[in-house]
Write a protein that holds these residues in place. Structure first.
Motif, PDB file in Angstrom:
ATOM      1  N   ALA A   1       0.848  -1.197   0.000  1.00  0.00           N
ATOM      2  CA  ALA A   1       0.000   0.000   0.000  1.00  0.00           C
ATOM      3  C   ALA A   1       0.883   1.247   0.000  1.00  0.00           C
ATOM      4  O   ALA A   1       0.657   2.183  -0.772  1.00  0.00           O
ATOM      5  CB  ALA A   1      -0.914  -0.005   1.232  1.00  0.00           C
ATOM      6  N   SER A   2       1.924   1.220   0.823  1.00  0.00           N
ATOM      7  CA  SER A   2       2.740   2.424   0.920  1.00  0.00           C
ATOM      8  C   SER A   2       3.546   2.627  -0.370  1.00  0.00           C
ATOM      9  O   SER A   2       3.701   3.751  -0.843  1.00  0.00           O
ATOM     10  CB  SER A   2       3.556   2.353   2.203  1.00  0.00           C
ATOM     11  N   LYS A   3       4.007   1.540  -1.004  1.00  0.00           N
ATOM     12  CA  LYS A   3       4.741   1.661  -2.280  1.00  0.00           C
ATOM     13  C   LYS A   3       3.832   2.127  -3.408  1.00  0.00           C
ATOM     14  O   LYS A   3       4.292   2.720  -4.386  1.00  0.00           O
ATOM     15  CB  LYS A   3       5.375   0.316  -2.649  1.00  0.00           C
ATOM     16  N   SER A   4       2.528   1.852  -3.304  1.00  0.00           N
ATOM     17  CA  SER A   4       1.605   2.235  -4.387  1.00  0.00           C
ATOM     18  C   SER A   4       1.401   3.753  -4.435  1.00  0.00           C
ATOM     19  O   SER A   4       0.878   4.274  -5.401  1.00  0.00           O
ATOM     20  CB  SER A   4       0.244   1.549  -4.188  1.00  0.00           C
ATOM     21  N   GLY A   5       1.796   4.448  -3.378  1.00  0.00           N
ATOM     22  CA  GLY A   5       1.606   5.909  -3.342  1.00  0.00           C
ATOM     23  C   GLY A   5       0.178   6.303  -3.027  1.00  0.00           C
ATOM     24  O   GLY A   5      -0.200   7.470  -3.167  1.00  0.00           O
ATOM     25  N   ALA A   6      -0.637   5.320  -2.574  1.00  0.00           N
ATOM     26  CA  ALA A   6      -2.054   5.612  -2.296  1.00  0.00           C
ATOM     27  C   ALA A   6      -2.198   6.572  -1.121  1.00  0.00           C
ATOM     28  O   ALA A   6      -1.321   6.640  -0.250  1.00  0.00           O
ATOM     29  CB  ALA A   6      -2.793   4.309  -1.989  1.00  0.00           C
TER      30      ALA A   6
ATOM     31  N   ASN B   1      -4.815   6.468   6.976  1.00  0.00           N
ATOM     32  CA  ASN B   1      -4.246   7.574   6.198  1.00  0.00           C
ATOM     33  C   ASN B   1      -2.743   7.297   6.063  1.00  0.00           C
ATOM     34  O   ASN B   1      -2.017   7.301   7.055  1.00  0.00           O
ATOM     35  CB  ASN B   1      -4.499   8.905   6.923  1.00  0.00           C
ATOM     36  N   LEU B   2      -2.271   7.041   4.839  1.00  0.00           N
ATOM     37  CA  LEU B   2      -0.886   6.578   4.682  1.00  0.00           C
ATOM     38  C   LEU B   2       0.127   7.708   4.840  1.00  0.00           C
ATOM     39  O   LEU B   2       1.307   7.443   5.041  1.00  0.00           O
ATOM     40  CB  LEU B   2      -0.721   5.864   3.332  1.00  0.00           C
ATOM     41  N   ALA B   3      -0.327   8.949   4.779  1.00  0.00           N
ATOM     42  CA  ALA B   3       0.607  10.068   4.998  1.00  0.00           C
ATOM     43  C   ALA B   3       0.844  10.273   6.489  1.00  0.00           C
ATOM     44  O   ALA B   3       1.979  10.496   6.923  1.00  0.00           O
ATOM     45  CB  ALA B   3       0.061  11.340   4.356  1.00  0.00           C
ATOM     46  N   THR B   4      -0.239  10.170   7.301  1.00  0.00           N
ATOM     47  CA  THR B   4      -0.106  10.470   8.738  1.00  0.00           C
ATOM     48  C   THR B   4       0.013   9.208   9.592  1.00  0.00           C
ATOM     49  O   THR B   4       0.433   9.275  10.747  1.00  0.00           O
ATOM     50  CB  THR B   4      -1.342  11.247   9.239  1.00  0.00           C
ATOM     51  N   GLY B   5      -0.392   8.059   9.031  1.00  0.00           N
ATOM     52  CA  GLY B   5      -0.371   6.814   9.797  1.00  0.00           C
ATOM     53  C   GLY B   5      -1.614   6.640  10.654  1.00  0.00           C
ATOM     54  O   GLY B   5      -1.825   5.599  11.273  1.00  0.00           O
ATOM     55  N   GLU B   6      -2.471   7.662  10.715  1.00  0.00           N
ATOM     56  CA  GLU B   6      -3.673   7.632  11.555  1.00  0.00           C
ATOM     57  C   GLU B   6      -4.691   6.627  10.980  1.00  0.00           C
ATOM     58  O   GLU B   6      -4.902   6.563   9.766  1.00  0.00           O
ATOM     59  CB  GLU B   6      -4.286   9.042  11.558  1.00  0.00           C
ATOM     60  N   GLN B   7      -5.329   5.830  11.867  1.00  0.00           N
ATOM     61  CA  GLN B   7      -6.303   4.842  11.399  1.00  0.00           C
ATOM     62  C   GLN B   7      -7.632   5.029  12.125  1.00  0.00           C
ATOM     63  O   GLN B   7      -7.653   5.173  13.351  1.00  0.00           O
ATOM     64  CB  GLN B   7      -5.761   3.431  11.639  1.00  0.00           C
ATOM     65  N   VAL B   8      -8.745   5.055  11.341  1.00  0.00           N
ATOM     66  CA  VAL B   8     -10.063   5.200  11.976  1.00  0.00           C
ATOM     67  C   VAL B   8     -10.990   4.090  11.484  1.00  0.00           C
ATOM     68  O   VAL B   8     -10.870   3.640  10.349  1.00  0.00           O
ATOM     69  CB  VAL B   8     -10.713   6.582  11.652  1.00  0.00           C
TER      70      VAL B   8
END
Ligand code: HAM
Length: 415
Positions: free
Chosen positions: A371-376, A396-403
């Motif tokens: 997921a992180s390599k995909s740039g999503a 959220n892959l930029a902040t690492g926050e998960q909801v």
């Protein structure tokens, strides 16, 4: 290993995404000026280009990809598209349609030139032609269109050079004078220019050979040969440009490398491009249809932007809105059931405009790496527990926050 042929190249993602953005922007600008797309064939009868562009031009004499077809006809991969557009205009009797015909095109062209930065054997042009009207109003419209298109692509620092190469009468007098003057310098000219001094003296003016430059500087100025009609036309074009706030420089040596031009010629130059700095070339071609054997006149003016060079300038300027668009959501399912649930959610999200990739079921660590390599922007974590609870982990892959979100909340939660 078979590789791409010299002078051709592959445009790969993510760069191809920027090409798409530029093309979408160009189509939008064309729409705003009421230009409509024409698609002509990639190959044509060779005679179309030899007559239209001119036997003595570099394009026709050295650079065309020409081949014999099995039925004996001579065909050529198009080195440019203006001759093809005029052929189509005549063939489909577009002169019968009232008003000015405004056409645009995008696509590959082929010239066997020496490849270098910004110069390819297969290259791409974005161009337009306004046909059926010889008013200078159209010259100004076409130049304004180019200026708007470049501006919409974030290019604001190009230079516009314009000139008039006159009509058949005034150019005839100028060419006769050039021939006369060049005959005195023949031995001092480069080999190419010696030949052209006899066959097509205008071409000597745009010689790039340093040996020719001192002589070119001594040659007469075409503006001293323009008749009244040509002078009035050119003055009107300049006035309209000034009126629209478009800065230009008059360059009397700008004769351009194609023979069909009459009256206005122009080029847009851009500093970021190095030696191949012409990002766009164009001009008026009032006699082209007749030289292709048409009884119907089709006076026109047009331009072609070198798309490869435009892309180099866009990559240099990095305007907002031209970055490749990132993937919205990477769906990371941990089981087969989770995969099916994820695929169903993806279907709904795509229908509301989100871009979604669904990975095959796998281990969470591996999926998050992908997921992180995909740039999503987001990853959606789905396991059997999440399906049972009806809530999925949106990360959220930029902040690492998960909801935790429900399927219904998903699109709204992604912003
Ligand atoms: P052109 O000046 O031959 O004009 O080409 C227009 C633009 O295409 C050039 O300014 C350059 O940006 C790009 N170009 C040309 N050759 C190459 C190449 N080998 N590699 C990369 N880019 C290249 C025409 O083609 C005319 N049909 C323009 C026109 C339209 N005049 C009236 N209507």
């Amino acid at each position: 290993m078979i590789k791409a042929v010299k002078g051709t190249r592959d445009i790969l993602p993510p760069v191809s995404g920027v090409w798409n953005q530029v093309e979408a922007t160009a189509r939008e600008v064309f729409r705003s000026f009421n230009y409509h797309e024409i698609r002509t064939p990639i190959f044509e009868e060779t005679a179309l280009f030899s007559r239209g562009v001119g036997e003595e031009t570099d394009i026709v004499s050295k650079e065309m990809y020409t081949f014999d077809d099995k039925d004996g006809s001579k065909l050529t991969l198009r080195p440019e598209n203006t001759a093809s557009v005029i052929r189509a205009y005549i063939e489909h009797r577009m002169d019968q349609i009232p008003g000015t015909k405004r056409l645009y095109y995008l696509g590959p062209m082929f010239r066997r030139e020496r490849p270098q930065k910004g110069r390819y054997r297969q290259f791409f042009q974005i161009g337009a032609e306004a046909i059926g009207n010889d008013s200078p109003v159209l010259d100004a419209e076409i130049i304004e269109l180019v200026s708007t298109l470049l501006g919409s692509c974030g290019i604001h620092d190009s230079r516009l050079l314009i000139n008039s190469v006159g009509d058949r009468e005034s150019r005839g007098r100028y060419v006769a004078e050039l021939k006369e003057r060049l005959s005195a310098y023949l031995p001092e000219l480069s080999v190419d220019s010696q030949r052209r001094a006899v066959t097509n003296p205008l071409r000597v003016l745009d010689s790039k050979d340093p040996q020719d430059q001192p002589i070119v500087e001594k040659l007469p100025n075409i503006h001293d040969f323009l008749n009244e009609g040509c002078r009035v036309h050119f003055a009107a074009v300049c006035r309209y440009l000034t009126d629209r706030g478009i800065a230009y420089e008059v360059n009397p040596r700008l004769v351009r490398g194609l023979d069909y031009y009459t009256h206005t010629t122009f080029e847009f130059l851009h500093g970021a491009l190095g030696a191949q700095n012409a990002i766009c070339g164009g001009g008026r071609y009032n006699g082209l249809a007749e030289s292709l054997g048409s009884k119907v006149p089709a006076p026109g003016i047009g331009f072609s932007i070198g798309q490869d060079r435009l892309l180099m300038a866009v990559e240099d300027a990095k305007p907002a809105g031209f970055e490749p668009r990132p993937l919205d959501l990477f769906v990371a399912p941990m089981t087969e059931d989770a995969f099916n649930a994820g695929a169903r959610m993806a279907k709904g999200l795509r229908l509301v405009g989100k871009s979604v990739e669904v990975a095959p079921a796998g281990k969470v660590k591996k999926l998050l790496e992908l997921a992180s390599k995909s740039g999503a922007r987001y990853a959606l974590l789905i396991g059997d527990d999440e399906i049972a609870a009806g809530r999925f982990g949106l990360k959220n892959l930029a902040t690492g926050e998960q909801v935790p979100v429900t399927a219904e909340e998903l699109a709204g939660s992604m912003g």
